[in-house]
Design a protein around this motif. Structure first.
Motif, PDB file in Angstrom:
ATOM      1  N   PRO A  77       0.835  -1.208   0.000  1.00 17.79           N
ATOM      2  CA  PRO A  77       0.000   0.000   0.000  1.00 17.79           C
ATOM      3  C   PRO A  77       0.866   1.253   0.000  1.00 17.79           C
ATOM      4  CG  PRO A  77       0.045  -1.013   2.176  1.00 17.79           C
ATOM      5  CD  PRO A  77       0.710  -1.978   1.229  1.00 17.79           C
ATOM      6  N   VAL A  78       0.335   2.309  -0.592  1.00 23.85           N
ATOM      7  CA  VAL A  78       1.066   3.571  -0.659  1.00 23.85           C
ATOM      8  C   VAL A  78       0.869   4.336   0.648  1.00 23.85           C
ATOM      9  CG1 VAL A  78       1.289   5.764  -1.869  1.00 23.85           C
ATOM     10  CG2 VAL A  78       0.789   3.675  -3.155  1.00 23.85           C
ATOM     11  N   HIS A  79       1.960   4.712   1.316  1.00 23.52           N
ATOM     12  CA  HIS A  79       1.892   5.446   2.564  1.00 23.52           C
ATOM     13  C   HIS A  79       2.013   6.947   2.271  1.00 23.52           C
ATOM     14  CE1 HIS A  79       2.109   1.893   5.133  1.00 23.52           C
ATOM     15  NE2 HIS A  79       3.023   1.425   4.308  1.00 23.52           N
ATOM     16  N   LYS A  80       1.113   7.704   2.825  1.00 22.48           N
ATOM     17  CA  LYS A  80       1.133   9.145   2.643  1.00 22.48           C
ATOM     18  C   LYS A  80       2.303   9.745   3.405  1.00 22.48           C
ATOM     19  CE  LYS A  80      -1.662  13.286   3.352  1.00 22.48           C
ATOM     20  NZ  LYS A  80      -2.951  13.815   3.916  1.00 22.48           N
ATOM     21  N   LYS A  81       3.079  10.566   2.756  1.00 28.99           N
ATOM     22  CA  LYS A  81       4.226  11.205   3.377  1.00 28.99           C
ATOM     23  C   LYS A  81       3.755  12.285   4.337  1.00 28.99           C
ATOM     24  CE  LYS A  81       8.464  13.717   2.200  1.00 28.99           C
ATOM     25  NZ  LYS A  81       9.264  14.283   1.088  1.00 28.99           N
ATOM     26  N   PRO A  82       4.162  12.230   5.614  1.00 30.65           N
ATOM     27  CA  PRO A  82       3.697  13.239   6.560  1.00 30.65           C
ATOM     28  C   PRO A  82       4.258  14.623   6.237  1.00 30.65           C
ATOM     29  CG  PRO A  82       5.416  11.884   7.558  1.00 30.65           C
ATOM     30  CD  PRO A  82       5.071  11.248   6.232  1.00 30.65           C
ATOM     31  N   ARG A  83       3.460  15.620   6.461  1.00 28.85           N
ATOM     32  CA  ARG A  83       3.876  17.013   6.260  1.00 28.85           C
ATOM     33  C   ARG A  83       4.513  17.495   7.559  1.00 28.85           C
ATOM     34  NH1 ARG A  83      -1.805  19.446   5.174  1.00 28.85           N
ATOM     35  NH2 ARG A  83      -2.092  18.141   7.037  1.00 28.85           N
ATOM     36  N   ILE A  84       5.776  17.893   7.478  1.00 22.81           N
ATOM     37  CA  ILE A  84       6.535  18.227   8.684  1.00 22.81           C
ATOM     38  C   ILE A  84       7.150  19.609   8.563  1.00 22.81           C
ATOM     39  CG2 ILE A  84       8.569  17.619  10.056  1.00 22.81           C
ATOM     40  CD1 ILE A  84       7.942  14.703   9.471  1.00 22.81           C
ATOM     41  N   ALA A  85       7.093  20.369   9.658  1.00 25.21           N
ATOM     42  CA  ALA A  85       7.749  21.664   9.740  1.00 25.21           C
ATOM     43  C   ALA A  85       8.819  21.602  10.826  1.00 25.21           C
ATOM     44  CB  ALA A  85       6.743  22.763  10.062  1.00 25.21           C
ATOM     45  N   ILE A  86       9.996  22.141  10.522  1.00 28.90           N
ATOM     46  CA  ILE A  86      11.070  22.294  11.507  1.00 28.90           C
ATOM     47  C   ILE A  86      11.056  23.759  11.937  1.00 28.90           C
ATOM     48  CG2 ILE A  86      13.538  22.072  11.936  1.00 28.90           C
ATOM     49  CD1 ILE A  86      13.589  20.125   9.528  1.00 28.90           C
ATOM     50  N   VAL A  87      10.961  23.984  13.237  1.00 28.69           N
ATOM     51  CA  VAL A  87      10.684  25.327  13.741  1.00 28.69           C
ATOM     52  C   VAL A  87      11.693  25.731  14.811  1.00 28.69           C
ATOM     53  CG1 VAL A  87       8.934  26.793  14.827  1.00 28.69           C
ATOM     54  CG2 VAL A  87       8.226  24.924  13.311  1.00 28.69           C
ATOM     55  N   THR A  88      12.136  26.987  14.743  1.00 28.29           N
ATOM     56  CA  THR A  88      13.024  27.534  15.770  1.00 28.29           C
ATOM     57  C   THR A  88      12.913  29.053  15.753  1.00 28.29           C
ATOM     58  OG1 THR A  88      15.279  27.433  16.687  1.00 28.29           O
ATOM     59  CG2 THR A  88      15.071  27.745  14.303  1.00 28.29           C
ATOM     60  N   PHE A  89      13.592  29.715  16.682  1.00 30.25           N
ATOM     61  CA  PHE A  89      13.695  31.171  16.614  1.00 30.25           C
ATOM     62  C   PHE A  89      15.028  31.620  17.187  1.00 30.25           C
ATOM     63  CE2 PHE A  89      11.534  30.990  20.864  1.00 30.25           C
ATOM     64  CZ  PHE A  89      12.418  31.758  21.611  1.00 30.25           C
ATOM     65  N   ILE A  90      15.467  32.793  16.753  1.00 25.83           N
ATOM     66  CA  ILE A  90      16.696  33.416  17.237  1.00 25.83           C
ATOM     67  C   ILE A  90      16.436  34.921  17.307  1.00 25.83           C
ATOM     68  CG2 ILE A  90      17.610  33.455  14.870  1.00 25.83           C
ATOM     69  CD1 ILE A  90      19.665  33.178  18.124  1.00 25.83           C
ATOM     70  N   THR A  91      16.727  35.516  18.447  1.00 26.63           N
ATOM     71  CA  THR A  91      16.367  36.920  18.638  1.00 26.63           C
ATOM     72  C   THR A  91      17.560  37.838  18.824  1.00 26.63           C
ATOM     73  OG1 THR A  91      16.104  36.564  21.031  1.00 26.63           O
ATOM     74  CG2 THR A  91      14.135  36.306  19.638  1.00 26.63           C
ATOM     75  N   ASP A  92      18.768  37.290  18.774  1.00 24.19           N
ATOM     76  CA  ASP A  92      19.944  38.151  18.904  1.00 24.19           C
ATOM     77  C   ASP A  92      21.119  37.536  18.142  1.00 24.19           C
ATOM     78  OD1 ASP A  92      20.267  36.008  20.553  1.00 24.19           O
ATOM     79  OD2 ASP A  92      20.816  37.139  22.335  1.00 24.19           O
ATOM     80  N   PRO A  93      22.138  38.331  17.826  1.00 17.67           N
ATOM     81  CA  PRO A  93      23.274  37.825  17.048  1.00 17.67           C
ATOM     82  C   PRO A  93      24.037  36.746  17.822  1.00 17.67           C
ATOM     83  CG  PRO A  93      23.243  40.227  17.113  1.00 17.67           C
ATOM     84  CD  PRO A  93      22.253  39.766  18.129  1.00 17.67           C
ATOM     85  N   LYS A  94      24.473  35.731  17.093  1.00 19.88           N
ATOM     86  CA  LYS A  94      25.276  34.660  17.672  1.00 19.88           C
ATOM     87  C   LYS A  94      26.436  34.361  16.728  1.00 19.88           C
ATOM     88  CE  LYS A  94      22.490  33.739  21.186  1.00 19.88           C
ATOM     89  NZ  LYS A  94      22.864  33.965  22.601  1.00 19.88           N
ATOM     90  N   SER A  95      27.516  33.874  17.276  1.00 29.42           N
ATOM     91  CA  SER A  95      28.666  33.535  16.436  1.00 29.42           C
ATOM     92  C   SER A  95      28.344  32.368  15.509  1.00 29.42           C
ATOM     93  CB  SER A  95      29.867  33.169  17.319  1.00 29.42           C
ATOM     94  OG  SER A  95      29.583  32.006  18.092  1.00 29.42           O
ATOM     95  N   TYR A  96      27.389  31.555  15.876  1.00 30.51           N
ATOM     96  CA  TYR A  96      27.032  30.359  15.109  1.00 30.51           C
ATOM     97  C   TYR A  96      25.735  30.549  14.334  1.00 30.51           C
ATOM     98  CZ  TYR A  96      24.530  29.825  19.567  1.00 30.51           C
ATOM     99  OH  TYR A  96      23.766  30.034  20.702  1.00 30.51           O
ATOM    100  N   LEU A  97      25.329  31.778  14.099  1.00 27.84           N
ATOM    101  CA  LEU A  97      24.070  32.067  13.425  1.00 27.84           C
ATOM    102  C   LEU A  97      23.983  31.385  12.058  1.00 27.84           C
ATOM    103  CD1 LEU A  97      21.427  33.770  13.545  1.00 27.84           C
ATOM    104  CD2 LEU A  97      22.664  35.566  12.342  1.00 27.84           C
ATOM    105  N   HIS A  98      25.005  31.590  11.228  1.00 27.28           N
ATOM    106  CA  HIS A  98      24.975  31.033   9.873  1.00 27.28           C
ATOM    107  C   HIS A  98      24.985  29.513   9.891  1.00 27.28           C
ATOM    108  CE1 HIS A  98      26.919  29.568   6.111  1.00 27.28           C
ATOM    109  NE2 HIS A  98      26.025  30.372   5.573  1.00 27.28           N
ATOM    110  N   LEU A  99      25.829  28.913  10.729  1.00 26.99           N
ATOM    111  CA  LEU A  99      25.935  27.457  10.760  1.00 26.99           C
ATOM    112  C   LEU A  99      24.619  26.813  11.178  1.00 26.99           C
ATOM    113  CD1 LEU A  99      27.459  24.795  10.621  1.00 26.99           C
ATOM    114  CD2 LEU A  99      28.324  25.246  12.944  1.00 26.99           C
ATOM    115  N   SER A 100      23.994  27.346  12.208  1.00 26.27           N
ATOM    116  CA  SER A 100      22.749  26.770  12.692  1.00 26.27           C
ATOM    117  C   SER A 100      21.639  26.882  11.651  1.00 26.27           C
ATOM    118  CB  SER A 100      22.315  27.457  13.987  1.00 26.27           C
ATOM    119  OG  SER A 100      21.130  26.869  14.504  1.00 26.27           O
ATOM    120  N   LEU A 101      21.531  28.051  11.012  1.00 28.72           N
ATOM    121  CA  LEU A 101      20.506  28.234   9.980  1.00 28.72           C
ATOM    122  C   LEU A 101      20.772  27.349   8.766  1.00 28.72           C
ATOM    123  CD1 LEU A 101      20.015  32.123  10.032  1.00 28.72           C
ATOM    124  CD2 LEU A 101      18.351  30.397  10.755  1.00 28.72           C
ATOM    125  N   LYS A 102      22.016  27.363   8.314  1.00 33.33           N
ATOM    126  CA  LYS A 102      22.384  26.553   7.146  1.00 33.33           C
ATOM    127  C   LYS A 102      22.099  25.069   7.402  1.00 33.33           C
ATOM    128  CE  LYS A 102      26.533  24.833   4.826  1.00 33.33           C
ATOM    129  NZ  LYS A 102      28.016  24.920   4.759  1.00 33.33           N
TER     130      LYS A 102
END
Length: 283
Positions: free
Chosen positions: A49-74
């Motif tokens: 049987p064909v299984h429906k692929k679940p719709r998933i969102a990955i969620v986070t927030f950042i409210t100030d500058p961090k040295s690892y900002l680019h790495l975490s987002l990327k």
């Protein structure tokens, strides 16, 4: 009289021939119609049987500058692209409570949009270290191990202090909104009593209720919220992060690692351990 008497049988014969011609040319179409409606097509035996692929969102927030900002987002964007998930980031917090409560504001907003089956919250001080592993598979395994999977709305983990809200999965169903409402109500009452609990403390208290506890499923820390050896605060499994595991969380790095930027230092140290996969396949 003879000619007139022969005309009637002749006309009858012609009419009969015309009727038979029409009938036998019409029958195949009628027969085909009856077959298609009475015996609908079925899936051949032996096919999965064909299984429906679940719709998933990955969620986070950042409210100030961090040295690892680019790495975490990327890192999180790369993972979402690889598996066709949505990646959602907020850069401001407007909650009247502590900043960490904003994650629940985000959850409310996203659930009401009705676009996702599951929402995976991850703190910003995390790295997805094996981008090949699908969080959908982690969810599926959790549901398979749950006594009543249809009743589960939250998938959580513990660390050495109990519940850790740095990485959890929430069902994207309007039923989950009542759970969040209960969190708001509890935290508001506590604040009126002169206390100001964190969102994690509020969740711990809520889970003491039998009804709320029945709607959560706990998975081993290393499956959804691994800590590195530098932050030795593990659940009862005592499982430290190992290469090949899904995610690495640098929770409370400031209390375990010396330096001006403890989290940034650990992010930089473990960046080389990320299993990225071939970006050409999904960029």
């Amino acid at each position: 009289m003879i000619a007139r008497s022969c005309r009637s049988p002749l006309l009858l014969f012609v009419f009969l021939c015309a009727f038979l011609y029409w009938h036998f040319n019409k029958a195949p179409e009628s027969l085909e119609h009856n077959i298609s409606t009475t015996h609908p097509q079925v899936q051949p035996s032996g096919t999965e049987p064909v299984h429906k692929k679940p719709r998933i969102a990955i969620v986070t927030f950042i409210t100030d500058p961090k040295s690892y900002l680019h790495l975490s987002l990327k890192n999180k964007d790369h993972y979402a692209r690889r598996h066709g998930y949505d990646f959602i980031v907020d850069y401001e917090s407007h909650t009247e409570k502590g900043t960490c409560y904003w994650k629940f504001n985000m959850m409310e907003r996203l659930i009401k949009q009705g676009k996702w089956d599951w929402i995976w919250w991850v703190d910003f001080d995390t790295l997805i270290t094996n981008t090949e592993i699908k969080v959908a598979d982690v969810i599926e395994e959790a549901m398979a191990n749950a006594t009543n999977p249809d009743a589960i709305d939250w998938i959580i983990t513990h660390d050495c202090n109990g519940l850790n809200m740095g990485s959890f999965v929430l069902r994207g169903h309007e039923r989950s909104l009542s759970f969040i409402d209960e969190l708001w109500e509890y935290s508001t009452h506590k604040k009126e009593d002169g206390h100001d609990p964190s969102e994690q403390d509020a969740m711990v208290e809520l889970l003491k209720q039998e009804k709320a506890a029945a709607r959560t499923h706990r998975v081993p820390q290393w499956k959804l919220n691994s800590f590195p050896q530098e932050i030795a605060c593990f659940d009862e499994s005592r499982q430290v992060w190992e290469p090949g595991q899904l995610i690495l969380h640098f929770a409370g790095a400031w209390a375990h690692v010396q330096g001006e930027d403890p989290t940034g230092q650990l992010m930089q140290k473990y960046e080389d351990d990320i299993m990225w996969g071939d970006w050409k396949q999904f960029y």
